[in-house]
Design an enzyme around this catalytic site. Structure first.
Site: not given
Ligand code: IVH
Length: 696
Positions: A45, A92, A130, A151, A187, A435, A450
């Site tokens: 993707y 981000i 992340k 979101r 998250e 075999c 076998c």
């Molecule tokens: S910060 C303004 N921190 O990654 C910044 N996002 O595009 C807001 N995500 O869907 C996000 N771990 O759910 C932030 N330590 C982390 C994160 C995190 C995962 C996800 C978030 C979002 C995507 C960011």
């Protein structure tokens, strides 16, 4: 499925390709976000997304307001109320350069934006994980959780409060020092073990004929499904977890709300209020600190109980964050730094059936080569017929392949939309592909075998490789290729034939110089003096691994005693259960196995025979040790042998039950795990204390 190509065709116009990519991306975003049924891996993707981004960049006239590059997320399902976020939920920027340079580029951008020169101090960042789940906004009013929202498109999402309340880790009430209004962003995710358990339950439901049930592709997909359950009773059955990483709406400082100097201070306050904050979260300095953080987490990634797809760097100082501000929908002060994808898509060229040492038949998917988890993968085991059928992998299928850490690559799922018509279902062969002997499956077993035994050259070859193995008879220089030749040319029928090989025969084999032939004969000669444990292991008795073989030798002292032992007598041996006892007993009950043993003894294979031992308490009995990295004083195998001789158990992975981890140079994730779990770590000096039978 949209009829479009994942890869641009040669003659395509940019406008045509852009339209095609928009269609593909819309389709896959909908399948992923709204249906929770992704059809392609994330990496695929992302690639399509980037292709469209760069097309739009090179040809700005192709930009459309409805391009998937212009919006953040998926649509809202009918069943949930829509919530407008008071503070938008942003995304981000993703740094796709997975090397250290990705972190350095971010630091460079920040310094430039802030007008810093090389003489200015390093910028302080917070390193976070992340998490691979879905973003959630939790709204508290007067200390009570009043609303949880996904979101959605960043401006508005779905109200999923009832489901989120089922997450034990999320506080429903906050301490009295919390502000009147507080929105915590973080998250929602599913731990890997919870995911496995959930899929197992789903499989049982499917097997029991429950309608409408399905298994989930990965933990994130399962978490998204649980959050979007209209029936929160079902959501509650699917254990979710949560990590906080930021804020949304909050009572302003001017109205008595809190004021923090840094992002880290804010996270620590959230932690104090009862929100889970990942323990890896750390303040680091400058580019070097970011790079070190990225590497440290990479080493830990596979031992984490949940999936992450990268790390996130955030400028720590909130005043600096405010100065840096935003570009379109992304903050300038944060970036996600990815790791190489652990899932990729490829196609199944064939399904081969391989014959193992004990005759076990294993279906193996032969794949179009694909780079995943840092290596090129061309094979993935399908384990057995049942498993191959469960996943329903067929020749010609497009499949998602996963390789995480050192784990062997596996086929996660089939992309059904791409199945060619008439692809036949996999069925196990009825005769051995090597075999031609009949294939059988024992009652209650998943594996086909076998029935050719040592008549089957595949089994014979592997029995010989195993016999010669370093940990078995340790015949140096008897490699796979040579064994293949010796068996194929009819020089070796049974194990004992190895000891009757002539120099001329060996030297006549392909790629065998006389010198190597002489060395091999020496190695064979040397291997004749062995130990009973090694000898028992080398016979390749089903279920008898190295540890069991040693235990048998220790328990009985003499080979004849092992060979004569009843199943009951065998059950007295530590770690030997009914299956193993039965396997040993049937092995020695077969005349041709007794003949092989006799022939080996006749050829001069010997070992010191001892008395049957009553299991004695040894200096390190009950102690579990893990060895990792390069030791200075000796090889790992030698250390293992010595530790075991003192009664210690040498394990391959670190757990809470590990007593010591001995770490040499370049120790990696095992060392980190030991530190995380608080398991004592020893160096070479510590090891030598242990080897004196003392506990350091
Ligand atoms: S910060 C303004 N921190 O990654 C910044 N996002 O595009 C807001 N995500 O869907 C996000 N771990 O759910 C932030 N330590 C982390 C994160 C995190 C995962 C996800 C978030 C979002 C995507 C960011």
């Amino acid at each position: 499925m949209v009829q479009a190509h994942l890869f641009a065709t040669v003659s395509q116009e940019p406008s045509e390709r852009a339209a095609e990519l928009r269609g593909l991306l819309h389709h896959h975003a909908y399948a992923y976000h709204t249906l929770d049924a992704p059809e392609i891996p994330d990496a695929e993707y992302d690639r399509l997304f980037r292709e469209l981004q760069s097309l739009e960049c090179a040809h700005p006239e192709l930009m459309r307001p409805d391009s998937p590059t212009q919006r953040v997320g998926g649509a809202v399902l009918d069943g949930f109320a829509q919530v407008t976020h008071r503070v938008p939920m942003l995304s981000i920027r993703t740094e796709t350069d997975t090397q250290a340079s990705g972190a350095e580029a971010f630091d460079m951008r920040i310094r430039k934006e802030l007008g810093l020169t090389s003489t200015d101090a390093p910028v302080v960042y917070v390193g976070e994980l992340k998490f691979d789940g879905l973003a959630m906004s939790l709204r508290y009013e007067a200390g009570t959780l009043v609303q949880a929202a996904t979101r959605g498109d960043g401006e508005s999402g779905e109200e999923v409060t009832a489901n989120i309340r089922t997450i034990g880790q999320i506080p429903l009430r906050l301490p009295s020092d919390a502000p009147t209004v507080l929105e915590v962003r973080g998250e929602v995710y599913m731990r890997r073990d919870h995911f496995e358990a959930l899929n197992e339950r789903q499989r049982q439901r499917i097997a029991a004929g429950t309608k409408g049930e399905k298994t989930f592709v990965n933990p994130r997909n399962a978490a998204a499904g649980a959050v979007r359950q209209l029936d929160s009773g079902i959501a509650a059955e699917r254990p979710l977890s949560f990590f906080a990483y930021g804020l949304g709406d909050i009572t302003p400082a001017s109205a008595g709300g809190p004021q923090w100097a840094s992002h880290h201070d804010m996270l620590m306050q959230l932690k104090a209020w009862g929100f889970p904050v990942a323990e890896q979260t750390a303040c680091v300095q400058g580019a070097a600190g970011l790079v070190a953080f990225h590497q440290r987490i990479a080493a830990e990634r596979d031992t984490l109980p949940y999936d992450i797809d990268g790390v996130v760097y955030k400028v720590n100082d909130l005043a600096l964050q405010a100065r840096l501000g935003f570009v379109t929908r992304e903050p300038r002060w944060a970036v996600a730094h990815k790791y190489p994808a652990q899932e990729e898509m490829t196609s199944v060229l064939a399904i081969d059936v391989q014959v193992g040492r004990t005759g076990k038949l294993t279906p193996v998917a032969k794949l179009a080569p694909v780079f995943v988890g840092g290596v090129t993968v061309t094979n993935a085991t399908l384990h057995n017929e049942l498993e191959a059928r469960r996943k329903d992998v067929r020749v010609g299928d497009t499949v998602i392949v996963r390789r995480a850490g050192d784990v062997i690559p596996e086929v996660v799922s089939v992309v059904l939309d791409r199945r060619p018509p008439d692809a036949p279902q996999f069925t196990m062969v009825s005769h051995c592909p090597v075999c031609g002997s009949l294939v059988e499956r024992e009652e209650g077993e998943a594996d086909h075998r076998c029935t050719g035994g040592l008549f089957c050259s595949a089994q014979r070859k592997q029995a010989i490789w195993h016999f010669a193995h370093r940990r078995a008879m340790d015949v140096d220089g008897l490699g796979d290729k040579l064994v293949d030749q010796l068996v194929d040319a009819g020089h070796v029928h049974t194990l004992a034939d190895l000891y009757h090989l002539k120099l001329e025969t060996l030297a006549g084999m392909e790629r065998m110089a006389e010198k190597s032939a002489i060395n091999l004969l020496d190695a064979l000669e040397k291997s004749k003096s062995t130990t009973l444990g090694r000898f028992l292991f080398s016979l390749g008795i089903r279920h008898v691994g190295e540890a069991t073989a040693k235990e048998l030798a220790r328990h009985f002292g003499q080979l004849d005693a092992v060979m004569a032992a009843s199943e009951d007598a065998l059950l007295q041996v530590a770690d030997v259960g009914p299956v193993v006892a039965h396997s040993i007993h049937t092995f020695f009950a077969q005349p041709h196995h007794r003949e092989v043993v006799q022939a080996l003894r006749d050829a001069g294979v010997t070992w010191p025979e001892g008395d049957a031992l009553a299991p004695t308490e040894m200096p390190l009995t009950g102690i579990t040790v893990v060895l990792t990295g390069t030791l200075q004083s000796m090889g790992r195998d030698e250390a293992k042998e010595k530790l075991e001789a003192l009664g210690a158990k040498v394990a391959s992975s670190v757990s809470k039950k590990t007593h010591y981890v001995v770490a040499g140079a370049e120790a990696g994730s095992k060392l980190e795990k030991a530190q995380t779990l608080g398991v004592p770590v020893l160096d070479d000096a510590g090891l030598s204390v242990l080897l004196k039978g003392e506990k350091p």
